[in-house]
Design an enzyme around this catalytic site. Structure first.
Site, PDB file in Angstrom:
ATOM      1  N   ASP A  11       1.121  -1.648  -0.411  1.00 57.16           N
ATOM      2  CA  ASP A  11       0.200  -0.148   0.103  1.00 57.16           C
ATOM      3  C   ASP A  11       1.251   1.338  -0.077  1.00 57.16           C
ATOM      4  O   ASP A  11       2.220   1.632   0.284  1.00 57.16           O
ATOM      5  CB  ASP A  11      -0.506  -0.139   0.970  1.00 57.16           C
ATOM      6  CG  ASP A  11      -1.695   1.197   1.463  1.00 57.16           C
ATOM      7  OD1 ASP A  11      -2.934   1.970   0.008  1.00 57.16           O
ATOM      8  OD2 ASP A  11      -1.508   2.005   2.399  1.00 57.16           O
ATOM      9  N   ASP A  13      -0.670   5.119   1.306  1.00 57.80           N
ATOM     10  CA  ASP A  13      -0.132   6.260   1.819  1.00 57.80           C
ATOM     11  C   ASP A  13      -0.267   5.467   3.595  1.00 57.80           C
ATOM     12  O   ASP A  13      -1.817   4.285   3.817  1.00 57.80           O
ATOM     13  CB  ASP A  13      -2.136   7.080   2.002  1.00 57.80           C
ATOM     14  CG  ASP A  13      -2.251   7.465   0.498  1.00 57.80           C
ATOM     15  OD1 ASP A  13      -1.601   8.742   0.672  1.00 57.80           O
ATOM     16  OD2 ASP A  13      -2.010   6.648  -0.378  1.00 57.80           O
ATOM     17  N   ASP A 170      -1.426  -0.886   6.339  1.00 58.64           N
ATOM     18  CA  ASP A 170      -1.440  -0.300   7.834  1.00 58.64           C
ATOM     19  C   ASP A 170      -3.227   0.042   7.808  1.00 58.64           C
ATOM     20  O   ASP A 170      -3.216   0.091   8.798  1.00 58.64           O
ATOM     21  CB  ASP A 170      -0.833   0.999   7.252  1.00 58.64           C
ATOM     22  CG  ASP A 170      -2.058   1.837   6.416  1.00 58.64           C
ATOM     23  OD1 ASP A 170      -2.571   1.463   5.552  1.00 58.64           O
ATOM     24  OD2 ASP A 170      -2.249   2.922   6.766  1.00 58.64           O
TER      25      ASP A 170
END
Length: 221
Positions: A11, A13, A170
């Site tokens: 991922d 961001d 995250d």
């Protein structure tokens, strides 16, 4: 020891880079244009993960209520402002480049799977000097579906060469994507999750990118 994965997908961001300062500035610019108060970066960190429209929708919701008309009015303002200011406050997380180097030395192909629009993901990766590191980049609008649908993750992995793969993320979106794809997830504890990282059900959790390669050796496919 043979490395257990051919491809590691990430991922963007909250996983590879702390983009909250620039996302916050862009969101607050739009909220101001729409007559709303700004919100702090710590709040924005909990709103990221489903793409720019969703971020704007959530930002409107916490500052007085969201309607699709407001979202559609604000979206081009967000895209314009963010595109012009995409890497002013954004910073890579400590150790991330060394971890990517270590994976490359193991012959691992790196892939990017994000819900950020593909054009902005490419722009940010270029601004960070990372274009040559990623074999594939799949954004939130690359396919008709986005995470947590597993299709973008599958495409990112296949475009990077395919084979045994793991995902690094995250958020609950990343956790749900990995589960849907039946792939192991290594979750970072320092990202933008809206819940404790222990609740994501990840195969492993790391507190620093120094721990990534050892964690990937330990996770079960």
């Amino acid at each position: 020891m043979v490395f257990p994965f051919n491809v590691v997908a990430f991922d963007l961001d909250g996983t590879l880079a702390d983009t909250a300062p620039d996302l916050t500035d862009a969101l607050n610019h739009v909220l101001g244009e729409l007559g709303r108060p700004g919100i702090p970066a710590e709040t924005v960190r909990n709103l990221v993960g489903h793409g720019a429209r969703a971020l704007l929708r959530k930002g409107l919701a916490v500052t007085g209520g969201s309607t699709e008309e407001l979202v559609e009015r604000g979206f081009p303002l967000f895209m314009d402002f963010y595109g012009r200011n995409i890497c002013k406050g954004t910073a890579p997380y400590p150790g991330v480049e060394a971890a990517m180097d270590a994976l490359a030395q193991q012959g691992v192909a790196l892939a990017l799977c994000t819900n950020k629009p593909e054009s902005l993901a490419v722009q940010l990766i270029d601004a960070l000097g990372w274009r040559g590191r990623f074999r594939s980049i799949v954004g939130g609008d690359t396919l008709p579906v986005r995470k947590p649908d597993p299709a973008p993750l599958f495409k990112a992995i296949m475009d990077a060469g395919g084979g045994r793969a793991a995902f690094v993320g995250d958020s609950i979106t990343d956790a749900d994507t990995a589960r849907a794809a039946s792939l192991p997830l290594v979750a970072v504890s320092f990202g933008f999750s809206d819940r404790p990282v222990a609740e994501l059900g990840a195969s492993a959790v790391i507190d620093h990118f120094d721990e990534l390669v050892p964690a990937l050796y330990q996770v079960k496919r």
